[in-house]
Design a protein around this motif. Sequence first.
Motif, PDB file in Angstrom:
ATOM      1  N   TYR A  26       1.032  -1.459  -0.104  1.00 21.64           N
ATOM      2  CA  TYR A  26       0.112  -0.469  -0.075  1.00 21.64           C
ATOM      3  C   TYR A  26       0.663   1.039  -0.236  1.00 21.64           C
ATOM      4  O   TYR A  26       0.372   2.446  -0.755  1.00 21.64           O
ATOM      5  N   PRO A  27       2.038   1.572   0.726  1.00 23.04           N
ATOM      6  CA  PRO A  27       2.947   2.486   0.563  1.00 23.04           C
ATOM      7  C   PRO A  27       3.531   3.309  -0.710  1.00 23.04           C
ATOM      8  O   PRO A  27       3.857   3.939  -0.694  1.00 23.04           O
ATOM      9  N   PHE A  28       3.333   2.275  -1.251  1.00 19.98           N
ATOM     10  CA  PHE A  28       4.376   1.982  -2.321  1.00 19.98           C
ATOM     11  C   PHE A  28       3.737   1.905  -3.302  1.00 19.98           C
ATOM     12  O   PHE A  28       4.499   2.499  -4.933  1.00 19.98           O
ATOM     13  N   TYR A  29       2.290   1.793  -3.289  1.00 16.10           N
ATOM     14  CA  TYR A  29       1.988   1.187  -5.434  1.00 16.10           C
ATOM     15  C   TYR A  29       1.845   2.258  -5.781  1.00 16.10           C
ATOM     16  O   TYR A  29       1.631   1.913  -7.432  1.00 16.10           O
ATOM     17  N   GLU A  30       1.648   3.739  -5.907  1.00 13.08           N
ATOM     18  CA  GLU A  30       1.601   4.728  -6.622  1.00 13.08           C
ATOM     19  C   GLU A  30       2.699   4.865  -6.856  1.00 13.08           C
ATOM     20  O   GLU A  30       2.662   5.663  -8.372  1.00 13.08           O
ATOM     21  N   LYS A  31       3.660   4.862  -6.043  1.00 16.27           N
ATOM     22  CA  LYS A  31       4.565   4.687  -6.629  1.00 16.27           C
ATOM     23  C   LYS A  31       5.138   4.144  -8.148  1.00 16.27           C
ATOM     24  O   LYS A  31       5.560   4.076  -9.129  1.00 16.27           O
ATOM     25  N   TRP A  32       5.122   2.594  -7.916  1.00 19.65           N
ATOM     26  CA  TRP A  32       5.012   1.734  -8.871  1.00 19.65           C
ATOM     27  C   TRP A  32       4.130   1.870  -9.828  1.00 19.65           C
ATOM     28  O   TRP A  32       4.704   2.301 -11.220  1.00 19.65           O
ATOM     29  N   GLU A  33       2.951   2.968  -9.961  1.00 20.04           N
ATOM     30  CA  GLU A  33       2.172   2.701 -11.007  1.00 20.04           C
ATOM     31  C   GLU A  33       2.801   4.165 -11.668  1.00 20.04           C
ATOM     32  O   GLU A  33       3.101   3.877 -12.827  1.00 20.04           O
ATOM     33  N   GLU A  34       3.820   4.965 -11.038  1.00 19.67           N
ATOM     34  CA  GLU A  34       4.543   6.182 -11.986  1.00 19.67           C
ATOM     35  C   GLU A  34       5.725   5.633 -12.322  1.00 19.67           C
ATOM     36  O   GLU A  34       6.020   5.972 -13.449  1.00 19.67           O
ATOM     37  N   GLU A  35       6.622   4.336 -11.343  1.00 16.23           N
ATOM     38  CA  GLU A  35       7.246   3.666 -12.127  1.00 16.23           C
ATOM     39  C   GLU A  35       6.907   3.121 -13.839  1.00 16.23           C
ATOM     40  O   GLU A  35       8.127   2.192 -14.087  1.00 16.23           O
ATOM     41  N   ARG A  36       5.515   3.231 -13.485  1.00 15.04           N
ATOM     42  CA  ARG A  36       5.417   1.238 -14.630  1.00 15.04           C
ATOM     43  C   ARG A  36       5.917   0.378 -13.994  1.00 15.04           C
ATOM     44  O   ARG A  36       6.115  -0.689 -15.210  1.00 15.04           O
ATOM     45  N   MET A  37       6.252   0.366 -12.657  1.00 18.50           N
ATOM     46  CA  MET A  37       6.494  -1.734 -12.405  1.00 18.50           C
ATOM     47  C   MET A  37       6.371  -1.505 -11.365  1.00 18.50           C
ATOM     48  O   MET A  37       6.887  -1.073 -10.331  1.00 18.50           O
ATOM     49  N   ILE A  38       6.452  -3.180 -10.976  1.00 22.84           N
ATOM     50  CA  ILE A  38       6.178  -3.688  -9.385  1.00 22.84           C
ATOM     51  C   ILE A  38       7.588  -4.206  -9.561  1.00 22.84           C
ATOM     52  O   ILE A  38       8.303  -4.806 -10.613  1.00 22.84           O
ATOM     53  N   PRO A  39       8.567  -4.370  -8.267  1.00 25.75           N
ATOM     54  CA  PRO A  39       9.546  -3.947  -8.465  1.00 25.75           C
ATOM     55  C   PRO A  39       9.984  -6.144  -8.063  1.00 25.75           C
ATOM     56  O   PRO A  39       8.722  -6.446  -7.320  1.00 25.75           O
ATOM     57  N   ARG A  40      11.430  -6.321  -8.668  1.00 26.02           N
ATOM     58  CA  ARG A  40      11.147  -7.894  -8.478  1.00 26.02           C
ATOM     59  C   ARG A  40      11.323  -8.040  -6.155  1.00 26.02           C
ATOM     60  O   ARG A  40      11.018  -9.186  -6.193  1.00 26.02           O
ATOM     61  N   GLU A  41      11.625  -7.466  -6.030  1.00 21.66           N
ATOM     62  CA  GLU A  41      11.939  -7.166  -4.538  1.00 21.66           C
ATOM     63  C   GLU A  41      10.438  -8.212  -4.135  1.00 21.66           C
ATOM     64  O   GLU A  41      10.977  -8.173  -3.545  1.00 21.66           O
ATOM     65  N   PHE A  42       9.475  -7.347  -4.891  1.00 18.69           N
ATOM     66  CA  PHE A  42       8.242  -7.846  -4.190  1.00 18.69           C
ATOM     67  C   PHE A  42       8.116  -8.837  -4.004  1.00 18.69           C
ATOM     68  O   PHE A  42       7.142  -9.944  -3.513  1.00 18.69           O
ATOM     69  N   TRP A  43       8.379  -9.226  -5.450  1.00 14.03           N
ATOM     70  CA  TRP A  43       8.045 -10.341  -5.753  1.00 14.03           C
ATOM     71  C   TRP A  43       8.879 -10.798  -4.774  1.00 14.03           C
ATOM     72  O   TRP A  43       8.185 -12.800  -4.264  1.00 14.03           O
ATOM     73  N   LEU A  44       9.765 -10.953  -4.919  1.00 15.38           N
ATOM     74  CA  LEU A  44      10.861 -12.239  -3.320  1.00 15.38           C
ATOM     75  C   LEU A  44      10.238 -11.558  -1.992  1.00 15.38           C
ATOM     76  O   LEU A  44      10.229 -12.995  -1.521  1.00 15.38           O
ATOM     77  N   LYS A  45       9.494 -10.557  -1.440  1.00 15.37           N
ATOM     78  CA  LYS A  45       9.143 -11.057  -0.804  1.00 15.37           C
ATOM     79  C   LYS A  45       7.909 -11.170  -0.440  1.00 15.37           C
ATOM     80  O   LYS A  45       7.836 -12.100   0.888  1.00 15.37           O
ATOM     81  N   MET A  46       6.577 -11.669  -1.496  1.00 10.92           N
ATOM     82  CA  MET A  46       5.707 -13.050  -1.079  1.00 10.92           C
ATOM     83  C   MET A  46       5.645 -14.228  -1.006  1.00 10.92           C
ATOM     84  O   MET A  46       5.585 -14.636  -0.475  1.00 10.92           O
TER      85      MET A  46
END
Length: 381
Positions: A26-46
Amino acid sequence: MTSAYIKEEHEIFRQSLRKFLDKEAYPFYEKWEEERMIPREFWLKMGEQGFLCPTIDEDYGGSGVDFGFAVVINEELERVGSGLVGIGLHNDIVVPYITAYGTTEQKQKWLPKCATGEMITAIAMTEPGTGSDLAGIKTTAKLEGDHYIVNGQKTFITNGIHSDLIIIACKTDPNAVPAHKGISLLAVERNTQGFSRGRKLNKIGLHCQDTAELIFEDCKVPKENLIGEEGKGFLYLMEKLQQERLVVAIAAQIAAEEMLKMTIDYVKSREAFGKSISRFQNTQFKIAEMATDIEMGRAFLDQLIVEHMKGKDVVTKVSMAKWKLTENARKIATDCMQLHGGYGYMEEYEIARRYRDIPVASIYAGTNEIMKVIIAKNLGL
Protein backbone atom coordinates in the motif's frame (compact mmCIF):
# COMPACT_ATOMS: atom_id res chain seq x y z
CA MET A 1 -21.39 -12.73 4.10
CA THR A 2 -19.05 -15.63 4.95
CA SER A 3 -18.12 -17.74 1.95
CA ALA A 4 -18.65 -21.49 2.24
CA TYR A 5 -15.06 -22.30 1.24
CA ILE A 6 -13.50 -19.93 3.80
CA LYS A 7 -12.39 -21.66 7.01
CA GLU A 8 -10.57 -20.33 10.07
CA GLU A 9 -7.19 -21.08 8.53
CA HIS A 10 -8.08 -18.98 5.47
CA GLU A 11 -8.98 -16.01 7.67
CA ILE A 12 -5.76 -16.32 9.66
CA PHE A 13 -3.89 -16.39 6.35
CA ARG A 14 -5.84 -13.33 5.14
CA GLN A 15 -4.93 -11.33 8.23
CA SER A 16 -1.27 -12.25 7.81
CA LEU A 17 -1.35 -11.22 4.14
CA ARG A 18 -3.09 -7.93 4.96
CA LYS A 19 -0.41 -7.04 7.49
CA PHE A 20 2.24 -7.81 4.90
CA LEU A 21 0.53 -5.70 2.22
CA ASP A 22 -0.03 -2.83 4.65
CA LYS A 23 3.72 -2.69 5.08
CA GLU A 24 5.07 -3.74 1.71
CA ALA A 25 2.47 -2.74 -0.92
CA TYR A 26 0.00 0.00 0.00
CA PRO A 27 2.67 2.63 0.86
CA PHE A 28 4.49 2.07 -2.46
CA TYR A 29 1.71 1.37 -4.94
CA GLU A 30 1.44 4.91 -6.33
CA LYS A 31 5.20 4.98 -6.81
CA TRP A 32 5.02 1.69 -8.71
CA GLU A 33 2.29 3.19 -10.90
CA GLU A 34 4.48 6.19 -11.68
CA GLU A 35 7.51 4.00 -12.39
CA ARG A 36 5.38 1.66 -14.54
CA MET A 37 6.80 -1.41 -12.80
CA ILE A 38 6.44 -3.56 -9.69
CA PRO A 39 9.95 -4.24 -8.36
CA ARG A 40 11.21 -7.80 -8.32
CA GLU A 41 12.02 -7.29 -4.65
CA PHE A 42 8.29 -7.32 -3.93
CA TRP A 43 7.95 -10.71 -5.63
CA LEU A 44 10.80 -12.07 -3.52
CA LYS A 45 9.18 -10.76 -0.34
CA MET A 46 5.88 -12.37 -1.35
CA GLY A 47 7.69 -15.66 -1.88
CA GLU A 48 9.57 -15.42 1.39
CA GLN A 49 6.27 -15.12 3.28
CA GLY A 50 4.61 -18.01 1.43
CA PHE A 51 2.26 -15.85 -0.64
CA LEU A 52 3.38 -17.21 -4.02
CA CYS A 53 2.03 -20.47 -5.44
CA PRO A 54 0.65 -21.83 -2.14
CA THR A 55 -1.19 -24.65 -3.92
CA ILE A 56 2.09 -26.23 -5.17
CA ASP A 57 2.91 -29.50 -3.39
CA GLU A 58 5.28 -29.20 -0.45
CA ASP A 59 7.74 -31.44 -2.31
CA TYR A 60 8.24 -28.61 -4.79
CA GLY A 61 8.39 -25.70 -2.36
CA GLY A 62 4.70 -24.86 -1.98
CA SER A 63 2.33 -25.28 0.94
CA GLY A 64 0.02 -27.85 -0.65
CA VAL A 65 -3.10 -25.93 0.37
CA ASP A 66 -6.47 -25.64 -1.38
CA PHE A 67 -7.58 -23.06 -3.95
CA GLY A 68 -9.30 -21.07 -1.22
CA PHE A 69 -5.90 -19.67 -0.23
CA ALA A 70 -5.34 -18.58 -3.83
CA VAL A 71 -8.70 -16.79 -3.76
CA VAL A 72 -7.66 -14.91 -0.60
CA ILE A 73 -4.41 -13.81 -2.25
CA ASN A 74 -6.18 -12.62 -5.40
CA GLU A 75 -8.78 -10.70 -3.39
CA GLU A 76 -6.27 -8.91 -1.18
CA LEU A 77 -3.95 -8.03 -4.07
CA GLU A 78 -6.89 -6.55 -5.98
CA ARG A 79 -7.78 -4.41 -2.97
CA VAL A 80 -4.31 -2.85 -3.26
CA GLY A 81 -4.67 -2.29 -7.00
CA SER A 82 -5.45 -4.04 -10.29
CA GLY A 83 -1.84 -3.65 -11.41
CA LEU A 84 -0.90 -6.62 -9.22
CA VAL A 85 -2.77 -8.94 -11.60
CA GLY A 86 0.54 -10.42 -12.80
CA ILE A 87 1.02 -12.18 -9.47
CA GLY A 88 -2.32 -13.95 -9.76
CA LEU A 89 -1.42 -14.91 -13.31
CA HIS A 90 1.86 -16.42 -12.07
CA ASN A 91 0.26 -18.26 -9.13
CA ASP A 92 -2.99 -19.53 -10.58
CA ILE A 93 -2.76 -19.43 -14.36
CA VAL A 94 0.79 -20.23 -15.53
CA VAL A 95 2.20 -22.43 -12.76
CA PRO A 96 -0.81 -24.83 -12.93
CA TYR A 97 0.28 -25.82 -16.46
CA ILE A 98 3.53 -27.10 -14.95
CA THR A 99 1.89 -28.81 -11.96
CA ALA A 100 -0.74 -30.48 -14.18
CA TYR A 101 1.22 -31.40 -17.31
CA GLY A 102 4.90 -31.03 -16.43
CA THR A 103 7.36 -33.87 -15.97
CA THR A 104 8.94 -34.60 -12.61
CA GLU A 105 12.16 -33.07 -13.90
CA GLN A 106 10.38 -29.89 -15.02
CA LYS A 107 8.65 -29.57 -11.66
CA GLN A 108 11.88 -30.03 -9.76
CA LYS A 109 13.67 -27.49 -11.95
CA TRP A 110 11.09 -24.70 -12.00
CA LEU A 111 8.47 -24.94 -9.26
CA PRO A 112 10.65 -24.23 -6.20
CA LYS A 113 11.89 -20.99 -7.78
CA CYS A 114 8.32 -20.07 -8.80
CA ALA A 115 7.33 -20.37 -5.13
CA THR A 116 10.20 -18.17 -3.89
CA GLY A 117 9.75 -15.46 -6.51
CA GLU A 118 13.17 -16.11 -8.03
CA MET A 119 11.40 -17.21 -11.20
CA ILE A 120 8.50 -15.16 -12.58
CA THR A 121 6.29 -16.77 -15.19
CA ALA A 122 4.15 -15.67 -18.13
CA ILE A 123 1.98 -17.34 -20.73
CA ALA A 124 2.11 -16.25 -24.36
CA MET A 125 -0.89 -16.98 -26.54
CA THR A 126 -1.89 -13.71 -28.24
CA GLU A 127 -0.08 -12.61 -31.40
CA PRO A 128 -0.16 -9.33 -33.36
CA GLY A 129 -2.66 -10.86 -35.79
CA THR A 130 -4.35 -13.43 -33.55
CA GLY A 131 -6.40 -12.88 -30.40
CA SER A 132 -9.56 -14.86 -29.71
CA ASP A 133 -8.90 -17.33 -32.55
CA LEU A 134 -6.19 -19.37 -30.84
CA ALA A 135 -6.21 -22.03 -33.53
CA GLY A 136 -5.01 -19.35 -35.95
CA ILE A 137 -1.68 -18.63 -34.25
CA LYS A 138 1.32 -18.32 -36.58
CA THR A 139 4.25 -18.97 -34.21
CA THR A 140 5.94 -22.21 -35.26
CA ALA A 141 8.19 -24.69 -33.47
CA LYS A 142 10.08 -27.19 -35.64
CA LEU A 143 11.90 -30.06 -33.97
CA GLU A 144 15.50 -30.31 -35.15
CA GLY A 145 17.57 -32.80 -33.21
CA ASP A 146 17.45 -31.98 -29.51
CA HIS A 147 15.81 -28.56 -29.93
CA TYR A 148 12.64 -26.94 -31.21
CA ILE A 149 13.38 -23.97 -33.48
CA VAL A 150 10.75 -21.34 -32.68
CA ASN A 151 9.81 -18.42 -34.92
CA GLY A 152 7.08 -15.88 -34.31
CA GLN A 153 5.89 -12.99 -32.18
CA LYS A 154 3.63 -12.63 -29.17
CA THR A 155 2.03 -9.47 -27.80
CA PHE A 156 0.07 -8.15 -24.78
CA ILE A 157 2.02 -10.55 -22.55
CA THR A 158 1.44 -10.00 -18.84
CA ASN A 159 4.75 -10.15 -16.90
CA GLY A 160 6.43 -9.81 -20.29
CA ILE A 161 9.42 -7.86 -18.96
CA HIS A 162 9.99 -9.60 -15.63
CA SER A 163 9.31 -13.16 -16.80
CA ASP A 164 12.03 -15.79 -16.47
CA LEU A 165 9.91 -18.67 -17.78
CA ILE A 166 7.31 -18.23 -20.51
CA ILE A 167 4.91 -20.91 -21.67
CA ILE A 168 4.22 -20.26 -25.33
CA ALA A 169 1.50 -21.63 -27.57
CA CYS A 170 3.00 -22.57 -30.92
CA LYS A 171 2.36 -24.71 -34.00
CA THR A 172 4.43 -27.88 -34.01
CA ASP A 173 2.33 -29.13 -36.93
CA PRO A 174 1.28 -26.19 -39.15
CA ASN A 175 -0.55 -28.58 -41.50
CA ALA A 176 -2.76 -30.24 -38.89
CA VAL A 177 -6.46 -30.59 -39.67
CA PRO A 178 -8.26 -29.26 -37.73
CA ALA A 179 -5.67 -26.56 -37.04
CA HIS A 180 -5.94 -26.68 -33.23
CA LYS A 181 -4.51 -30.23 -33.22
CA GLY A 182 -1.16 -28.80 -34.33
CA ILE A 183 -0.71 -26.61 -31.24
CA SER A 184 1.80 -27.46 -28.51
CA LEU A 185 3.09 -25.69 -25.40
CA LEU A 186 6.78 -24.95 -24.89
CA ALA A 187 8.51 -23.38 -21.89
CA VAL A 188 11.04 -20.74 -22.93
CA GLU A 189 13.57 -19.66 -20.33
CA ARG A 190 15.21 -16.24 -19.95
CA ASN A 191 18.39 -15.85 -22.02
CA THR A 192 17.38 -18.59 -24.46
CA GLN A 193 19.22 -18.10 -27.76
CA GLY A 194 16.94 -16.39 -30.30
CA PHE A 195 14.49 -15.05 -27.70
CA SER A 196 14.17 -11.30 -27.14
CA ARG A 197 11.67 -8.83 -25.74
CA GLY A 198 10.11 -6.11 -27.82
CA ARG A 199 8.44 -2.99 -26.48
CA LYS A 200 7.18 -2.62 -22.95
CA LEU A 201 3.65 -1.61 -23.89
CA ASN A 202 2.17 1.69 -22.73
CA LYS A 203 -1.37 0.96 -21.55
CA ILE A 204 -4.32 3.16 -20.57
CA GLY A 205 -4.45 1.48 -17.17
CA LEU A 206 -2.67 -1.20 -15.12
CA HIS A 207 0.34 1.09 -15.24
CA CYS A 208 2.57 -0.80 -12.80
CA GLN A 209 1.91 -4.14 -14.48
CA ASP A 210 4.57 -4.93 -17.09
CA THR A 211 3.10 -5.94 -20.44
CA ALA A 212 5.35 -6.58 -23.41
CA GLU A 213 5.95 -7.99 -26.87
CA LEU A 214 8.02 -11.17 -27.20
CA ILE A 215 10.06 -12.08 -30.27
CA PHE A 216 11.34 -15.51 -31.32
CA GLU A 217 13.87 -15.65 -34.15
CA ASP A 218 15.26 -19.14 -34.70
CA CYS A 219 14.88 -19.52 -30.95
CA LYS A 220 16.44 -22.80 -29.74
CA VAL A 221 14.27 -24.43 -27.08
CA PRO A 222 15.37 -27.81 -25.66
CA LYS A 223 12.88 -30.55 -26.51
CA GLU A 224 12.76 -31.32 -22.77
CA ASN A 225 10.86 -28.03 -22.37
CA LEU A 226 7.78 -29.39 -24.14
CA ILE A 227 4.85 -29.14 -21.71
CA GLY A 228 2.81 -32.34 -21.82
CA GLU A 229 2.40 -34.00 -25.22
CA GLU A 230 2.98 -32.54 -28.64
CA GLY A 231 -0.27 -31.55 -30.36
CA LYS A 232 -2.28 -31.32 -27.13
CA GLY A 233 -1.58 -27.66 -26.35
CA PHE A 234 -5.01 -26.44 -27.39
CA LEU A 235 -6.68 -29.04 -25.16
CA TYR A 236 -4.49 -27.97 -22.21
CA LEU A 237 -5.34 -24.33 -22.81
CA MET A 238 -9.06 -25.06 -22.86
CA GLU A 239 -8.80 -27.04 -19.62
CA LYS A 240 -6.91 -24.30 -17.77
CA LEU A 241 -8.84 -21.30 -19.11
CA GLN A 242 -11.65 -22.18 -16.67
CA GLN A 243 -9.48 -21.17 -13.70
CA GLU A 244 -8.00 -18.18 -15.54
CA ARG A 245 -11.46 -16.74 -16.15
CA LEU A 246 -12.44 -17.43 -12.57
CA VAL A 247 -9.43 -15.42 -11.37
CA VAL A 248 -10.50 -12.50 -13.60
CA ALA A 249 -14.06 -12.69 -12.20
CA ILE A 250 -12.72 -12.64 -8.62
CA ALA A 251 -10.66 -9.52 -9.32
CA ALA A 252 -13.61 -7.76 -10.99
CA GLN A 253 -15.86 -8.52 -8.02
CA ILE A 254 -13.33 -7.11 -5.54
CA ALA A 255 -12.76 -4.02 -7.70
CA ALA A 256 -16.52 -3.37 -7.70
CA GLU A 257 -16.73 -3.82 -3.93
CA GLU A 258 -13.82 -1.44 -3.38
CA MET A 259 -15.23 1.21 -5.72
CA LEU A 260 -18.61 1.14 -4.00
CA LYS A 261 -16.99 1.38 -0.57
CA MET A 262 -14.90 4.43 -1.47
CA THR A 263 -17.87 6.09 -3.17
CA ILE A 264 -20.15 5.62 -0.15
CA ASP A 265 -17.45 7.22 2.02
CA TYR A 266 -17.15 10.10 -0.43
CA VAL A 267 -20.87 10.89 -0.82
CA LYS A 268 -21.29 10.89 2.96
CA SER A 269 -18.53 13.46 3.41
CA ARG A 270 -19.26 15.69 0.39
CA GLU A 271 -21.88 18.43 0.75
CA ALA A 272 -23.93 20.29 -1.86
CA PHE A 273 -26.91 22.63 -1.44
CA GLY A 274 -26.39 22.55 2.31
CA LYS A 275 -26.52 18.78 2.85
CA SER A 276 -24.55 15.60 2.28
CA ILE A 277 -24.95 14.37 -1.30
CA SER A 278 -25.69 10.93 0.17
CA ARG A 279 -29.08 12.35 1.12
CA PHE A 280 -30.10 13.06 -2.47
CA GLN A 281 -32.49 10.48 -3.90
CA ASN A 282 -30.49 10.03 -7.13
CA THR A 283 -27.38 9.21 -5.10
CA GLN A 284 -29.29 6.76 -2.94
CA PHE A 285 -30.83 5.02 -5.95
CA LYS A 286 -27.45 4.68 -7.70
CA ILE A 287 -25.83 3.31 -4.55
CA ALA A 288 -28.72 0.89 -4.00
CA GLU A 289 -28.47 -0.39 -7.59
CA MET A 290 -24.72 -0.94 -7.34
CA ALA A 291 -24.94 -2.60 -3.93
CA THR A 292 -27.57 -5.02 -5.25
CA ASP A 293 -25.52 -5.95 -8.34
CA ILE A 294 -22.45 -6.48 -6.16
CA GLU A 295 -24.29 -8.64 -3.61
CA MET A 296 -25.80 -10.83 -6.33
CA GLY A 297 -22.44 -11.11 -8.05
CA ARG A 298 -20.77 -12.17 -4.81
CA ALA A 299 -23.35 -14.88 -4.15
CA PHE A 300 -22.94 -16.36 -7.64
CA LEU A 301 -19.14 -16.12 -7.49
CA ASP A 302 -18.81 -17.78 -4.10
CA GLN A 303 -20.92 -20.74 -5.18
CA LEU A 304 -18.88 -20.99 -8.37
CA ILE A 305 -15.63 -21.11 -6.42
CA VAL A 306 -17.02 -23.95 -4.27
CA GLU A 307 -17.97 -25.94 -7.39
CA HIS A 308 -14.57 -25.27 -8.98
CA MET A 309 -12.78 -26.46 -5.83
CA LYS A 310 -14.83 -29.67 -5.98
CA GLY A 311 -13.51 -30.28 -9.48
CA LYS A 312 -16.82 -29.78 -11.24
CA ASP A 313 -17.09 -28.71 -14.87
CA VAL A 314 -18.16 -25.09 -14.50
CA VAL A 315 -17.11 -23.77 -17.92
CA THR A 316 -20.54 -22.31 -18.64
CA LYS A 317 -20.89 -20.67 -15.22
CA VAL A 318 -17.31 -19.39 -15.32
CA SER A 319 -18.02 -17.79 -18.70
CA MET A 320 -21.15 -16.20 -17.22
CA ALA A 321 -19.23 -14.90 -14.21
CA LYS A 322 -16.36 -13.58 -16.28
CA TRP A 323 -18.54 -11.49 -18.58
CA LYS A 324 -21.17 -10.43 -16.08
CA LEU A 325 -18.86 -9.45 -13.22
CA THR A 326 -16.45 -7.56 -15.46
CA GLU A 327 -19.37 -5.71 -17.07
CA ASN A 328 -20.76 -4.95 -13.60
CA ALA A 329 -17.41 -3.56 -12.52
CA ARG A 330 -17.07 -1.42 -15.64
CA LYS A 331 -20.52 0.10 -15.15
CA ILE A 332 -19.90 0.61 -11.44
CA ALA A 333 -16.64 2.41 -12.23
CA THR A 334 -18.54 4.86 -14.43
CA ASP A 335 -21.32 5.45 -11.89
CA CYS A 336 -18.87 5.85 -9.02
CA MET A 337 -16.78 8.35 -10.93
CA GLN A 338 -19.93 10.34 -11.71
CA LEU A 339 -20.89 10.42 -8.05
CA HIS A 340 -17.44 11.79 -7.23
CA GLY A 341 -18.16 14.75 -9.52
CA GLY A 342 -15.13 16.67 -10.76
CA TYR A 343 -12.94 15.10 -8.11
CA GLY A 344 -13.52 11.70 -9.67
CA TYR A 345 -11.53 12.88 -12.68
CA MET A 346 -8.54 13.83 -10.55
CA GLU A 347 -5.60 11.44 -10.27
CA GLU A 348 -5.40 12.02 -6.51
CA TYR A 349 -8.66 10.09 -6.09
CA GLU A 350 -8.42 6.31 -6.37
CA ILE A 351 -11.63 6.06 -8.38
CA ALA A 352 -9.80 7.61 -11.36
CA ARG A 353 -7.27 4.78 -11.35
CA ARG A 354 -9.98 2.15 -10.91
CA TYR A 355 -11.90 3.68 -13.83
CA ARG A 356 -8.80 3.28 -16.04
CA ASP A 357 -7.91 -0.19 -14.85
CA ILE A 358 -11.19 -2.08 -15.08
CA PRO A 359 -12.10 -2.02 -18.84
CA VAL A 360 -9.41 -4.49 -19.90
CA ALA A 361 -10.96 -7.18 -17.69
CA SER A 362 -13.70 -7.56 -20.29
CA ILE A 363 -11.04 -8.15 -22.97
CA TYR A 364 -8.34 -10.44 -21.59
CA ALA A 365 -8.73 -14.16 -20.75
CA GLY A 366 -11.17 -14.29 -23.65
CA THR A 367 -13.32 -11.32 -24.60
CA ASN A 368 -16.80 -11.05 -23.16
CA GLU A 369 -18.15 -11.65 -26.64
CA ILE A 370 -16.34 -15.00 -26.67
CA MET A 371 -17.82 -15.75 -23.24
CA LYS A 372 -21.30 -15.31 -24.70
CA VAL A 373 -20.42 -17.60 -27.62
CA ILE A 374 -19.34 -20.31 -25.14
CA ILE A 375 -22.50 -19.86 -23.04
CA ALA A 376 -24.75 -20.04 -26.10
CA LYS A 377 -22.96 -23.14 -27.42
CA ASN A 378 -23.21 -24.92 -24.07
CA LEU A 379 -26.93 -24.09 -23.92
CA GLY A 380 -27.33 -26.05 -27.15
CA LEU A 381 -27.85 -23.08 -29.44
